[in-house]
Design a protein around this motif. Structure first.
Motif, PDB file in Angstrom:
ATOM      1  N   ASP A  82     -20.741  95.334 -11.496  1.00 11.66           N
ATOM      2  CA  ASP A  82     -20.864  95.152 -10.051  1.00 11.66           C
ATOM      3  C   ASP A  82     -19.557  94.574  -9.495  1.00 11.66           C
ATOM      4  N   LEU A  83     -19.504  94.444  -8.183  1.00 15.32           N
ATOM      5  CA  LEU A  83     -18.245  94.016  -7.567  1.00 15.32           C
ATOM      6  C   LEU A  83     -17.823  92.622  -8.032  1.00 15.32           C
ATOM      7  N   GLY A  84     -18.806  91.787  -8.385  1.00  8.86           N
ATOM      8  CA  GLY A  84     -18.494  90.449  -8.904  1.00  8.86           C
ATOM      9  C   GLY A  84     -17.690  90.535 -10.185  1.00  8.86           C
ATOM     10  N   ASP A  85     -18.053  91.470 -11.046  1.00  9.36           N
ATOM     11  CA  ASP A  85     -17.307  91.657 -12.301  1.00  9.36           C
ATOM     12  C   ASP A  85     -15.857  91.978 -11.996  1.00  9.36           C
ATOM     13  N   VAL A  86     -15.666  92.843 -11.005  1.00  9.80           N
ATOM     14  CA  VAL A  86     -14.311  93.271 -10.655  1.00  9.80           C
ATOM     15  C   VAL A  86     -13.482  92.054 -10.244  1.00  9.80           C
ATOM     16  N   ASP A  87     -14.065  91.255  -9.331  1.00  9.67           N
ATOM     17  CA  ASP A  87     -13.322  90.077  -8.853  1.00  9.67           C
ATOM     18  C   ASP A  87     -13.033  89.103  -9.980  1.00  9.67           C
ATOM     19  N   GLN A  88     -14.018  88.931 -10.843  1.00  5.28           N
ATOM     20  CA  GLN A  88     -13.864  87.991 -11.945  1.00  5.28           C
ATOM     21  C   GLN A  88     -12.747  88.426 -12.904  1.00  5.28           C
ATOM     22  N   LEU A  89     -12.712  89.722 -13.202  1.00  6.59           N
ATOM     23  CA  LEU A  89     -11.663  90.242 -14.092  1.00  6.59           C
ATOM     24  C   LEU A  89     -10.297  89.981 -13.499  1.00  6.59           C
ATOM     25  N   GLU A  90     -10.222  90.190 -12.179  1.00  8.34           N
ATOM     26  CA  GLU A  90      -8.913  90.051 -11.544  1.00  8.34           C
ATOM     27  C   GLU A  90      -8.487  88.584 -11.475  1.00  8.34           C
ATOM     28  N   SER A  91      -9.448  87.725 -11.141  1.00 14.24           N
ATOM     29  CA  SER A  91      -9.054  86.338 -10.919  1.00 14.24           C
ATOM     30  C   SER A  91      -8.969  85.517 -12.193  1.00 14.24           C
ATOM     31  N   GLU A  92      -9.772  85.816 -13.186  1.00  8.08           N
ATOM     32  CA  GLU A  92      -9.828  84.950 -14.359  1.00  8.08           C
ATOM     33  C   GLU A  92      -8.855  85.303 -15.473  1.00  8.08           C
ATOM     34  N   LEU A  93      -8.357  86.540 -15.480  1.00  7.38           N
ATOM     35  CA  LEU A  93      -7.508  86.940 -16.604  1.00  7.38           C
ATOM     36  C   LEU A  93      -6.045  86.972 -16.199  1.00  7.38           C
ATOM     37  N   SER A  94      -5.254  86.205 -16.937  1.00  5.35           N
ATOM     38  CA  SER A  94      -3.826  86.172 -16.607  1.00  5.35           C
ATOM     39  C   SER A  94      -3.137  87.483 -16.993  1.00  5.35           C
ATOM     40  N   SER A  95      -3.750  88.218 -17.915  1.00  5.49           N
ATOM     41  CA  SER A  95      -3.101  89.460 -18.353  1.00  5.49           C
ATOM     42  C   SER A  95      -3.362  90.622 -17.382  1.00  5.49           C
ATOM     43  N   ILE A  96      -4.262  90.427 -16.451  1.00  5.42           N
ATOM     44  CA  ILE A  96      -4.626  91.511 -15.541  1.00  5.42           C
ATOM     45  C   ILE A  96      -4.073  91.229 -14.151  1.00  5.42           C
ATOM     46  N   ALA A  97      -3.338  92.211 -13.586  1.00  9.55           N
ATOM     47  CA  ALA A  97      -2.763  92.039 -12.255  1.00  9.55           C
ATOM     48  C   ALA A  97      -3.774  92.431 -11.180  1.00  9.55           C
ATOM     49  N   THR A  98      -4.385  93.578 -11.380  1.00  9.62           N
ATOM     50  CA  THR A  98      -5.277  94.117 -10.361  1.00  9.62           C
ATOM     51  C   THR A  98      -6.500  94.726 -11.008  1.00  9.62           C
ATOM     52  N   ALA A  99      -7.642  94.589 -10.381  1.00  4.73           N
ATOM     53  CA  ALA A  99      -8.841  95.300 -10.818  1.00  4.73           C
ATOM     54  C   ALA A  99      -9.407  96.009  -9.602  1.00  4.73           C
ATOM     55  N   ALA A 100      -9.798  97.258  -9.776  1.00  6.04           N
ATOM     56  CA  ALA A 100     -10.334  98.025  -8.648  1.00  6.04           C
ATOM     57  C   ALA A 100     -11.623  98.707  -9.054  1.00  6.04           C
ATOM     58  N   PRO A 101     -12.663  98.650  -8.216  1.00  6.02           N
ATOM     59  CA  PRO A 101     -13.895  99.351  -8.526  1.00  6.02           C
ATOM     60  C   PRO A 101     -13.739 100.823  -8.161  1.00  6.02           C
TER      61      PRO A 101
END
Lengths: 402, 238
Positions: A82-101
């Protein structure tokens, strides 16, 4: 003496050019086929690599459930993101720059009298970031629009199909019952190495898509862009660890999602590519063998036809070894000429093929040298037997031969 | 080594040549003794099957005798292997055949150059010597013609030039006029006679025409693989 022999061979070959050509046709075709295959193979490998770079080598794709080979089993009922997962991936992981649904489906779109079936993807501005895709004209979604307005951005192919040369910006198109304003056009990307048209799509805000078209707020796919300097392996393990936590996968259980990287895809594609190239080249190499047998056949006929000549040469003092060398050199020159012709033909075919497939034309010098050497070896192998037959002739018998 | 005042160029002693085995055995040569001195012009005659061509092949080192001794210029050559015989032909022998045996689709000049190629003579010298030989047979102007563009007599003269080009000690001619009419035949024989007298060339010729044999100094008659008689000709060739 060797130079004389070489010239003699050339003379003998040119004395009957049509027959010489037909004799080596097998070698010509064999070499041409090998060269064309390998060159086109190298070109398409290079194309895959550069495609993957433009797609973003730094991109990951997440899908729920385990990717399976073969027919899908009904047992895979892994929960969607869900969209929460997307936001969490983007905000919590330093290795990830952007996450898009992303949620996609095939839809018929209508504009005026035109209608066209294409892929409609619900996503948001981060999708363009993650895929490093620019807007050619118009603009991206505003954050207000991303909350559920009916706006869309078109791929170039869709513009061509629906609007021809007219400017689509500001026009309304209809998707199902939804009327949607065109606010932008994406930069053209062309065909991918899978052969699909990357410009054949329409983007709309994820929430609009979820409510008005899909009827579900599930996120079936997440695109991730890694930060610069982060290795793919590290990004994948970070993402997996976080997702396992979010989705409460117990230790020891397998992931109920799949992370794919473009790098993996590229490796797989060039793997398939080189296997195919190898197979086709092997088939082509068989025709080289057949070509060699053709040379042997004609050389044997030639020895019979030129029995008297051999007798004359022996009478004036040619030794058996010299006669052997003469016929052997003739076979080698013949088949090397065929090889050279085949290389030219093969490169020509590859150049045309590369043009048609719109892949780069990359002639490989080592393969060319190898093909040439191989054709000369074919001459040695298949010329030896007839040459030995010539050398073993008895001069008296040979002179009497009619 | 030898006691005779002049060592014969060709010396055959008890030469036999047997083809086939057992029932099918044919004794083509059956104990031939024969000497040819340098500068001689010898004609060999005899009925068909008398062994004259076999004798010629043995003397020309195209064939090896089954037994007997063959001294060429004082050296025993009967036991030489094929490659050694090839070397002997290359350096000391020239051949003229009934059917001319020129290479087709190859110019007169290139045909004459052939023995010189195997002698390892360099290209420019080869051409000069070949032209010289063609000039001797009166065909310098036809040097660049193919055999197919030449008459039978001209072809045979090219063949003679080819035999001369290698500067041999002996020319072996196997029925050189067999394919020619009387007029061309006598032209060829006059040429050979002139080469023998003026250049001192040793010639051994097989023929079945008595008129042609008259051009030689000496006639050897063979029957059943043996020398039946060996005498001087009337001499002078008319």
């Amino acid at each position: 003496m060797l130079w004389e022999t070489f010239k003699l061979a050339l003379q003998a070959i040119l004395r009957n050019p049509m027959r010489s050509f037909l004799t080596v046709l097998g070698v010509v075709i064999g070499v041409a086929a090998v060269i064309a295959m390998v060159t086109i193979g190298a070109g398409s490998s290079a194309q895959v690599t550069s495609d993957v770079e433009t797609l973003g080598a730094k991109r990951l794709m997440l899908t729920p459930g385990q990717a399976r080979m073969g027919p899908s089993s009904p047992g895979t009922t892994a929960r969607a993101f869900d969209l929460g997962d997307v936001d969490q991936l983007e905000s919590e992981l330093s290795s990830i720059a952007t996450a898009a649904p992303a949620a996609s489906g095939q839809q018929v779109v209508v504009y005026g009298n035109e209608n066209y079936r294409t892929t409609v993807t619900g996503t948001d501005g981060r999708y363009l970031l993650a895929s490093e895709w620019e807007i050619a004209s118009g603009r991206k979604f505003t954050s207000a629009e991303e909350r559920g307005r009916s706006v869309c951005i078109l791929g170039q192919t869709v513009v061509d199909e629906l609007f021809a040369t007219a400017d689509p910006i500001g026009e309304d198109i209809r998707i199902k019952s939804l009327s949607c304003e065109v606010i932008g056009v994406l930069e053209a990307k062309g065909a991918s190495s899978f052969g699909t048209d990357q410009d054949d799509l329409i983007l709309m805000p994820f929430k609009t898509y979820a409510r008005r078209i899909a009827g579900s707020s599930d996120v079936p796919m997440i695109y991730l862009a890694m930060r610069d300097g982060v290795s793919t392996d590290r990004a994948i393990s970070d993402v997996s660890a976080l997702l396992r936590e979010i989705r409460r996968v117990r230790p020891g259980e397998t992931d109920d999602f799949t992370v794919r990287s473009m790098e993996q895809l590229a490796t797989m594609l060039s793997g398939i590519n080189s296997v195919l190239t190898g197979l086709l080249s092997a088939v082509a190499a068989v025709s080289l063998l057949v070509g060699g047998i053709g040379i042997m056949n004609i050389m044997l006929v030639s020895v019979t036809e030129r029995t008297r000549e051999i007798g004359i040469r022996m009478a004036v003092g040619a030794q058996a070894g010299q006669v052997l060398l003469q016929f052997l050199v003739e076979a080698i020159v013949l088949s090397a000429l065929g090889g050279a012709l085949g290389i030219v033909l093969g490169l020509g075919l590859a150049a045309v093929g590369a043009q048609l497939l719109s892949i780069p034309f990359i002639p490989d010098l080592s393969i060319i040298a190898l093909a040439f050497a191989f054709s000369a070896v074919v001459g040695v192998v298949f010329g030896y037997f007839p040459a030995r037959a010539a050398a073993r002739l008895d001069p008296i018998e040979a002179l009497r031969h009619q | 080594m030898q006691n005779s005042k002049v060592t014969p160029l060709i010396s055959l002693r008890g030469i036999t040549r047997v083809y086939g085995m057992g029932e099918a055995e044919v004794r083509a040569l059956d104990g031939v003794d024969l000497d040819v001195k340098a500068g001689e012009f010898v004609a060999i005659m005899g009925p068909s099957g008398s062994g004259k061509s076999t004798a010629m092949n043995v003397m020309g080192c195209l064939d090896s005798p089954t037994s007997g001794q063959y001294h060429f210029n004082g050296v025993e050559v009967a036991g030489l292997d094929q490659d050694q015989r090839a070397l002997l032909r290359r350096h000391y022998l020239g051949f003229i055949f009934q059917g001319y045996n020129l290479l087709p689709r190859t110019s007169a000049l290139q045909n004459v150059e052939l023995p010189l190629i195997y002698k390892g003579v360099r290209r420019d010298e080869r051409e000069a010597r070949a032209l010289e030989a063609l000039d001797k047979v009166g065909l310098a102007e036809r040097a660049h013609h193919d055999p197919s563009e030449l008459s039978g007599g001209q072809q045979q003269r090219v063949a003679i030039a080819r035999a001369l080009a290698g500067d041999p000690k002996v020319i072996l001619a196997d029925e050189p006029t067999g394919n020619l009419d009387t007029k061309r035949s006598s032209e060829i024989m006059e040429l050979m006679q002139a080469l023998n007298r003026e250049e001192g060339l040793t010639i051994v010729m097989v023929t079945h025409e008595e008129d042609m044999a008259e051009y030689a100094d000496r006639l050897i008659w063979m029957v059943d693989g043996k020398v039946a008689f060996d005498r001087a000709t009337q001499k002078g060739g008319k």
